[in-house]
Motif scaffolding. Sequence first.
Motif, mmCIF file in Angstrom:
data_model
loop_
_atom_site.group_PDB
_atom_site.id
_atom_site.type_symbol
_atom_site.label_atom_id
_atom_site.label_comp_id
_atom_site.label_asym_id
_atom_site.label_seq_id
_atom_site.Cartn_x
_atom_site.Cartn_y
_atom_site.Cartn_z
ATOM 1 N N ASP A 47 7.571 0.051 -3.845
ATOM 2 C CA ASP A 47 7.130 0.832 -3.325
ATOM 3 C C ASP A 47 8.649 0.706 -2.646
ATOM 4 O O ASP A 47 9.809 0.059 -2.710
ATOM 5 C CB ASP A 47 6.234 0.876 -1.996
ATOM 6 C CG ASP A 47 6.412 -1.273 -0.884
ATOM 7 O OD1 ASP A 47 7.880 -0.703 -0.310
ATOM 8 O OD2 ASP A 47 6.147 -1.737 -1.354
ATOM 9 N N ARG A 103 8.915 1.303 1.063
ATOM 10 C CA ARG A 103 8.665 1.423 2.070
ATOM 11 C C ARG A 103 10.091 1.389 3.328
ATOM 12 O O ARG A 103 9.780 1.522 4.276
ATOM 13 C CB ARG A 103 7.531 0.486 2.381
ATOM 14 C CG ARG A 103 7.844 -1.010 2.704
ATOM 15 C CD ARG A 103 6.484 -1.423 3.485
ATOM 16 N NE ARG A 103 6.004 -1.798 2.074
ATOM 17 C CZ ARG A 103 4.918 -3.052 1.823
ATOM 18 N NH1 ARG A 103 5.377 -4.377 2.689
ATOM 19 N NH2 ARG A 103 4.501 -3.301 0.918
ATOM 20 N N ASP A 117 3.522 5.154 -9.179
ATOM 21 C CA ASP A 117 3.652 5.114 -7.705
ATOM 22 C C ASP A 117 5.557 4.352 -7.255
ATOM 23 O O ASP A 117 5.543 5.084 -6.184
ATOM 24 C CB ASP A 117 3.055 3.601 -6.974
ATOM 25 C CG ASP A 117 1.777 3.500 -7.234
ATOM 26 O OD1 ASP A 117 1.020 3.894 -7.344
ATOM 27 O OD2 ASP A 117 1.518 2.237 -7.594
ATOM 28 N N GLU A 145 6.640 7.672 -4.662
ATOM 29 C CA GLU A 145 7.269 7.235 -3.220
ATOM 30 C C GLU A 145 8.625 7.934 -3.655
ATOM 31 O O GLU A 145 9.100 7.799 -2.264
ATOM 32 C CB GLU A 145 6.981 5.859 -3.942
ATOM 33 C CG GLU A 145 6.497 4.862 -2.872
ATOM 34 C CD GLU A 145 6.473 4.283 -1.694
ATOM 35 O OE1 GLU A 145 6.016 5.749 -1.446
ATOM 36 O OE2 GLU A 145 6.451 3.755 -1.144
ATOM 37 N N ARG A 174 7.355 11.461 -2.151
ATOM 38 C CA ARG A 174 7.707 10.831 -0.606
ATOM 39 C C ARG A 174 8.714 10.487 0.246
ATOM 40 O O ARG A 174 9.176 11.190 0.687
ATOM 41 C CB ARG A 174 6.524 9.764 -0.575
ATOM 42 C CG ARG A 174 6.409 9.671 1.541
ATOM 43 C CD ARG A 174 5.734 8.316 1.521
ATOM 44 N NE ARG A 174 6.731 6.784 1.563
ATOM 45 C CZ ARG A 174 7.662 6.743 1.322
ATOM 46 N NH1 ARG A 174 8.333 7.417 3.173
ATOM 47 N NH2 ARG A 174 8.514 5.993 1.683
#
Length: 299
Positions: free
Chosen positions: A200, A202, A231, A235, A238
């Motif tokens: 990810d 994050r 994913d 990501e 995002r």
Amino acid sequence: MAETPALAAALAGAAQAGRPAHLGLMHVLMAADTEGDARAGLQGAILAAQGEARQRLEAVQRVWAVQPQAWGVVRAVLAEARHDVAAEEAGAAVARWAKTFDQLAADRPEAGVALYALGDPALLAAASAEIVDALAGWGLLGPDRAVLDLGCGIGRLTGRLASRCGLAVGADVSGGMLAEAARRSGPDRRASYVQVTGRDLRAFRDEAFDLVLAVDVFPYLVQAGEGLARDGVAEAARALRPGGALVVANLSYRGDDGRDAADLAAWADEAGLRKEAGPERPFALWDGLVFRYRKDGRR
Ligand SMILES: C[S@@+](CC[C@H](N)C(=O)[O-])C[C@H]1O[C@@H](n2cnc3c(N)ncnc32)[C@H](O)[C@@H]1O
């Protein structure tokens, strides 16, 4: 001499128009079982070829003469970066690639990130500059832009991006690669390096970047599991500001451009990205297949 079907195909590819000699040589060295087979195969192909095909094969031979390290470099990287492993869980695959790239960062950092440069720093610099110039030509760089160089490796692109943007962040799963990138990084404070989980992004807030660039990194996500690659696209979306761009250079090493285009189109659609250009091979020094997507909205 053993001219396997793989070596014959690589020699045929090296004789084709539009393939730079160093790329042709890389494929020949990847396909041959021994250095002797590669040399004999190349010599045989030159003798059998005519006209421009022969000239292109002779150019491959000349590149090898000035890059005598090429066989050792290509085989050493192939021995470390094994793609032919049995199926494994995504987390295990990410951890294996992180370890592999840690080792490559220590052993052969330049060939580890771009094998086609055959370990030649001048060729790597020229190929890197060509990528960044293309991004600039597509209107994706500028002093008001923040760029994420995903899977940055030794930072060969991050540093160049930093000099043409307000901020360039290199992110990688390999601590060894990031250490090498930081060591090579000049005093430019617009460049920084961050370790990511590999599963990810994050580490980054929503809508932090104008451009997410992924050069030769998605193949490792795809290899680790297509869910992980999907994913990864979500990501990236995002982390993009409205109007921001995702540029992927090589989605996989599956050898199926149509499948790559269809997979990325589906994942991008799910992530709310729309296609802007590609797939195309826009570079003279590298045959990376480039896809450009855009997040809706104004920058
Ligand atoms: C072939 S290198 C390319 C490096 C750089 N983009 C370049 O073109 O010079 C691939 C890089 O992707 C990194 N990588 C592999 N899997 C990753 C993942 N899941 N997340 C982030 N980086 C990853 C590796 O550690 C390695 O540095």
